[in-house]
Scaffold this motif. Sequence first.
Motif, PDB file in Angstrom:
ATOM      1  N   SER A 270      11.754   5.067  10.385  1.00 16.16           N
ATOM      2  CA  SER A 270      10.666   5.272   9.417  1.00 16.16           C
ATOM      3  C   SER A 270      10.291   6.747   9.294  1.00 16.16           C
ATOM      4  O   SER A 270       9.989   7.226   8.202  1.00 16.16           O
ATOM      5  CB  SER A 270       9.425   4.493   9.836  1.00 16.16           C
ATOM      6  OG  SER A 270       9.695   3.113   9.846  1.00 16.16           O
ATOM      7  N   VAL A 271      10.293   7.442  10.419  1.00 15.98           N
ATOM      8  CA  VAL A 271       9.930   8.861  10.386  1.00 15.98           C
ATOM      9  C   VAL A 271      10.988   9.653   9.615  1.00 15.98           C
ATOM     10  O   VAL A 271      10.662  10.522   8.802  1.00 15.98           O
ATOM     11  CB  VAL A 271       9.728   9.427  11.813  1.00 15.98           C
ATOM     12  CG1 VAL A 271       9.575  10.944  11.795  1.00 15.98           C
ATOM     13  CG2 VAL A 271       8.504   8.782  12.456  1.00 15.98           C
TER      14      VAL A 271
ATOM     15  N   ALA B 289      12.750   8.483   7.224  1.00 12.88           N
ATOM     16  CA  ALA B 289      12.577   8.108   5.817  1.00 12.88           C
ATOM     17  C   ALA B 289      11.263   8.636   5.233  1.00 12.88           C
ATOM     18  O   ALA B 289      11.053   8.601   4.036  1.00 12.88           O
ATOM     19  CB  ALA B 289      12.640   6.593   5.658  1.00 12.88           C
ATOM     20  N   GLY B 290      10.370   9.105   6.109  1.00 14.41           N
ATOM     21  CA  GLY B 290       9.151   9.750   5.626  1.00 14.41           C
ATOM     22  C   GLY B 290       7.941   8.850   5.462  1.00 14.41           C
ATOM     23  O   GLY B 290       7.029   9.148   4.692  1.00 14.41           O
ATOM     24  N   LYS B 291       7.892   7.760   6.182  1.00 13.21           N
ATOM     25  CA  LYS B 291       6.739   6.866   6.047  1.00 13.21           C
ATOM     26  C   LYS B 291       5.456   7.580   6.464  1.00 13.21           C
ATOM     27  O   LYS B 291       5.366   8.162   7.534  1.00 13.21           O
ATOM     28  CB  LYS B 291       6.955   5.606   6.892  1.00 13.21           C
ATOM     29  CG  LYS B 291       5.922   4.529   6.590  1.00 13.21           C
ATOM     30  CD  LYS B 291       6.269   3.189   7.178  1.00 13.21           C
ATOM     31  CE  LYS B 291       5.278   2.158   6.652  1.00 13.21           C
ATOM     32  NZ  LYS B 291       5.551   0.816   7.100  1.00 13.21           N
ATOM     33  N   GLU B 292       4.448   7.509   5.573  1.00 15.49           N
ATOM     34  CA  GLU B 292       3.258   8.340   5.746  1.00 15.49           C
ATOM     35  C   GLU B 292       2.372   7.970   6.923  1.00 15.49           C
ATOM     36  O   GLU B 292       1.660   8.823   7.444  1.00 15.49           O
ATOM     37  CB  GLU B 292       2.408   8.315   4.478  1.00 15.49           C
ATOM     38  CG  GLU B 292       2.759   9.400   3.496  1.00 15.49           C
ATOM     39  CD  GLU B 292       3.803   8.921   2.496  1.00 15.49           C
ATOM     40  OE1 GLU B 292       4.205   7.753   2.607  1.00 15.49           O
ATOM     41  OE2 GLU B 292       4.197   9.713   1.640  1.00 15.49           O
ATOM     42  N   GLU B 293       2.384   6.711   7.323  1.00 15.75           N
ATOM     43  CA  GLU B 293       1.521   6.314   8.432  1.00 15.75           C
ATOM     44  C   GLU B 293       1.867   7.056   9.719  1.00 15.75           C
ATOM     45  O   GLU B 293       1.040   7.158  10.619  1.00 15.75           O
ATOM     46  CB  GLU B 293       1.634   4.814   8.718  1.00 15.75           C
ATOM     47  CG  GLU B 293       0.897   3.943   7.746  1.00 15.75           C
ATOM     48  CD  GLU B 293       1.754   3.529   6.557  1.00 15.75           C
ATOM     49  OE1 GLU B 293       2.657   4.312   6.181  1.00 15.75           O
ATOM     50  OE2 GLU B 293       1.512   2.454   6.024  1.00 15.75           O
ATOM     51  N   TYR B 294       3.076   7.538   9.810  1.00 10.30           N
ATOM     52  CA  TYR B 294       3.490   8.224  11.024  1.00 10.30           C
ATOM     53  C   TYR B 294       3.206   9.704  10.896  1.00 10.30           C
ATOM     54  O   TYR B 294       3.520  10.333   9.903  1.00 10.30           O
ATOM     55  CB  TYR B 294       4.986   8.010  11.285  1.00 10.30           C
ATOM     56  CG  TYR B 294       5.313   6.571  11.561  1.00 10.30           C
ATOM     57  CD1 TYR B 294       5.196   6.055  12.854  1.00 10.30           C
ATOM     58  CD2 TYR B 294       5.692   5.717  10.536  1.00 10.30           C
ATOM     59  CE1 TYR B 294       5.461   4.719  13.117  1.00 10.30           C
ATOM     60  CE2 TYR B 294       5.962   4.381  10.775  1.00 10.30           C
ATOM     61  CZ  TYR B 294       5.849   3.885  12.069  1.00 10.30           C
ATOM     62  OH  TYR B 294       6.104   2.569  12.319  1.00 10.30           O
TER      63      TYR B 294
ATOM     64  N   PRO C  24       8.596  10.209   0.697  1.00  6.16           N
ATOM     65  CA  PRO C  24       9.723   9.291   0.900  1.00  6.16           C
ATOM     66  C   PRO C  24      10.662   9.195  -0.306  1.00  6.16           C
ATOM     67  O   PRO C  24      11.875   9.135  -0.134  1.00  6.16           O
ATOM     68  CB  PRO C  24       9.040   7.940   1.126  1.00  6.16           C
ATOM     69  CG  PRO C  24       7.650   8.235   1.507  1.00  6.16           C
ATOM     70  CD  PRO C  24       7.303   9.566   0.960  1.00  6.16           C
TER      71      PRO C  24
ATOM     72  N   LEU D 232      17.361   3.647   3.908  1.00 10.05           N
ATOM     73  CA  LEU D 232      16.988   2.845   5.064  1.00 10.05           C
ATOM     74  C   LEU D 232      17.150   1.367   4.740  1.00 10.05           C
ATOM     75  O   LEU D 232      16.533   0.857   3.812  1.00 10.05           O
ATOM     76  CB  LEU D 232      15.528   3.152   5.453  1.00 10.05           C
ATOM     77  CG  LEU D 232      14.882   2.290   6.540  1.00 10.05           C
ATOM     78  CD1 LEU D 232      15.681   2.317   7.839  1.00 10.05           C
ATOM     79  CD2 LEU D 232      13.447   2.767   6.804  1.00 10.05           C
TER      80      LEU D 232
ATOM     81  N   PHE E 256      16.060  -1.932   5.798  1.00 16.20           N
ATOM     82  CA  PHE E 256      14.881  -2.310   6.586  1.00 16.20           C
ATOM     83  C   PHE E 256      15.151  -3.464   7.556  1.00 16.20           C
ATOM     84  O   PHE E 256      15.890  -4.390   7.255  1.00 16.20           O
ATOM     85  CB  PHE E 256      13.739  -2.711   5.655  1.00 16.20           C
ATOM     86  CG  PHE E 256      13.071  -1.548   4.977  1.00 16.20           C
ATOM     87  CD1 PHE E 256      11.850  -1.063   5.436  1.00 16.20           C
ATOM     88  CD2 PHE E 256      13.666  -0.928   3.887  1.00 16.20           C
ATOM     89  CE1 PHE E 256      11.234   0.018   4.808  1.00 16.20           C
ATOM     90  CE2 PHE E 256      13.055   0.148   3.254  1.00 16.20           C
ATOM     91  CZ  PHE E 256      11.834   0.627   3.720  1.00 16.20           C
TER      92      PHE E 256
END
Lengths: 245, 482
Positions: free
Chosen positions: A45-46, A48-53, A72, A82, A84
């Motif tokens: 996820s990181v 891929a740029g997931k914002e929560e992280y 992302p 990605l 999933f």
Amino acid sequence: MLKIKNLHANINDKEILKGIDLDIKAGEVHAIMGPNGSGKSTLASVIAGKEEYEVTKGNVILNGEDLDDMAPDERAHKGIFLSFQYPVEIPGVSVTNFIKTAINETRKANKQEEISAKDLLKKIREKAELLEIDRKFLSRSLNEGFSGGEKKRNEIFQMAMLEPKLAILDETDSGLDIDALKIVANGVNKLKNKDNAIIVITHYQRLLDYIIPDYVHVLHQGKIVKSGGKELALELEEKGYDWLK
Amino acid sequence: MSKYTEDDLKKELETKEYEYGFYTDIESDKFPIGLNEEVVRAISKKKNEPEWMTEWRLESFRIWQSMTEPDWANVTYQKPDFQNISYYAAPKKKPELESLDQVDPELLKTFDKLGISIDEQKRLSGVAVDIVMDSVSVATTFKKTLEEKGIIFCPISEAIQKHPELVKKYIGSVVPQTDNFYAALNSAVFSDGSFCYIPKGVKCPMELSTYFRINEGGTGQFERTLVIADKGSYVSYLEGCTAPQRDENQLHAAVVELIALDDAEIKYSTVQNWFPGDKNGKGGVFNFVTKRGLCETNAKISWTQVETGSAITWKYPSCVLKGDNSIGEFFSVAVTNNHQQADTGTKMVHLGKNTKSTIISKGISAGKSQNSYRGLVQIHARADNARNFSQCDSLLMGNDCGAHTFPYIEAKNKTAKIEHEATTSKIGEDQLFYCNQRGIDMDKAIALIVNGFSKEVLNKLPMEFAVEAQKLLEISLEGSVG
Ligand SMILES: Nc1ncnc2c1ncn2[C@@H]1O[C@H](COP(=O)(O)OP(=O)(O)OP(=O)(O)O)[C@@H](O)[C@H]1O
Ligand SMILES: [Mg+2]
């Protein structure tokens, strides 16, 4: 192609990734293994740029470019894909419409013309055949009511359609039956070439029998605790993770 | 890394501004504000109406005076001051209709901005357009083709002159003057609107379409539409509208009456995009509409609507299933954003035997908006084997908006079968991330998800209208990202 340097990442102020280094070159396949909760999906996820992280330290560099500020969708435009672990459902949006939108948005971002209906159909036919996907399937709502295995196969179908530079397959094997596993693995192998790279996240050797990794890394509590060649996966299969902890 | 959370999503949705916020400068002939019997008479006179019409208006006015504004809907607003509205405005320059050259260039420019120039319309797939600009129809096309089939499609003011027997027979027959406050008001002061008659056994060869616009600041709009499908006929009618951005509240109280005689079918599709007010909820159109259709034996009426506009929407397209085996349908997508409030739904009144109704309602709420579905399914004692299926789905964006469902069922016949399904979902970060990961940006992702959610309804719209409706949904929820 992808360089990860001393990567630390948090979610909800809890540190999950605690200093990851990885160097992946074009043409390579890397397997990432490790116990449940060790941070494999988080790493995916990181990247891929997931914002929560929140990345607190270190960098992710794709072809010399630091991805730090990139959304992302921009990362996707640069060729990150990605598959999933848990694909989401989007009711009312057909697989075809979704893929067409994804392809055209990426093309637009890269200043290319939209794909023609003819080319799109040709490509769909070709890739559906490669992954032995029934065409009827493509008019269904994305992932809605799909079985676990169908979802995974659909992820790889999207990968085939989008032809990414760097594909991260997060437990694509889970949920696939033995025949489907072969078909999907075979599809992935056909998509592999000297210009792209693949990260395979898995718990099982059986996938790696088909998609043969150049390197295997073991993630434990947010750190890579061991790296090796494809034999490492066999060793893990035999001994488990305890000896590495 | 740029963070994108639901808070950002919410903020984005709040910053959407009205697309068609312009104002056309056409000289208009406008009444002073205020309403009394004299004004009602003057409107009637202006339109050269026969005595019976004037009397009908006056009767309506008296009825209206005895009524009070309803307040049962789930909306709150500053009630309009009915004495502070001008009840008539007509463009001064009345262009001839034979050629576009004769149309006011300002008007053409307006259509260009809307992306629906008459020029384009003419070329497009046989859509006949009767454009209502500030209460008076100024252009009618495709009349010839329709005339050949005996179809009448004209401004209602013209129908009053040329087909008084039809108007007299049917006006107020489905929505009586006494029906409700706004219907009574409309009956007294309606300015213009469309009239349509399809003769026996005729299938209307093209979609009939009307574009409504509110154009003059402070001018209430009171459209009156009357569609009559004679026995065994078919018509698909499209109604669409946009409005220029104005600072004060604009009242819109339309009445639409549909009559489907034995074996006839009417499809009535609406794309509604009145000015919803700015992001603080200021301005915006008040849309209080009474729409109702009457089905005789074996007849069918379908209402399909995509509602994205208005500050306040109060609207319940309904079907009275009077004849045996008649069918009523209601398919609706209602989007509310910022401070918009919508209380919409339908009424299905089953009077005949073996009558069937279907209700599919999709509500999408964003910002601080409130979106309510209010539905009534009424099965009368003599309506044996009546069936209804209702499905109400709500999609929420963010935590400040609301979705409400008020389904009412009154069944007086034991053979009735009534089913009701309802769901509420939220656009999730995971769905958005999934789309983003495939290279689809936020705006596009929201549009995709919303269009998917609304698909069952959008599919019911005629092709060219569906495209426009999709665009509208996108615009209504568009953020300012990228
Ligand atoms: N939103 C969250 N809030 C708090 N902790 C989280 C959140 N998301 C993930 N975690 C934690 O981060 C850790 C790593 O999770 P991750 O999904 O990356 O593991 P994984 O290696 O992919 O495991 P698996 O093999 O089971 O898929 C877990 O302990 C998980 O509980
Ligand atoms: Mg995982």
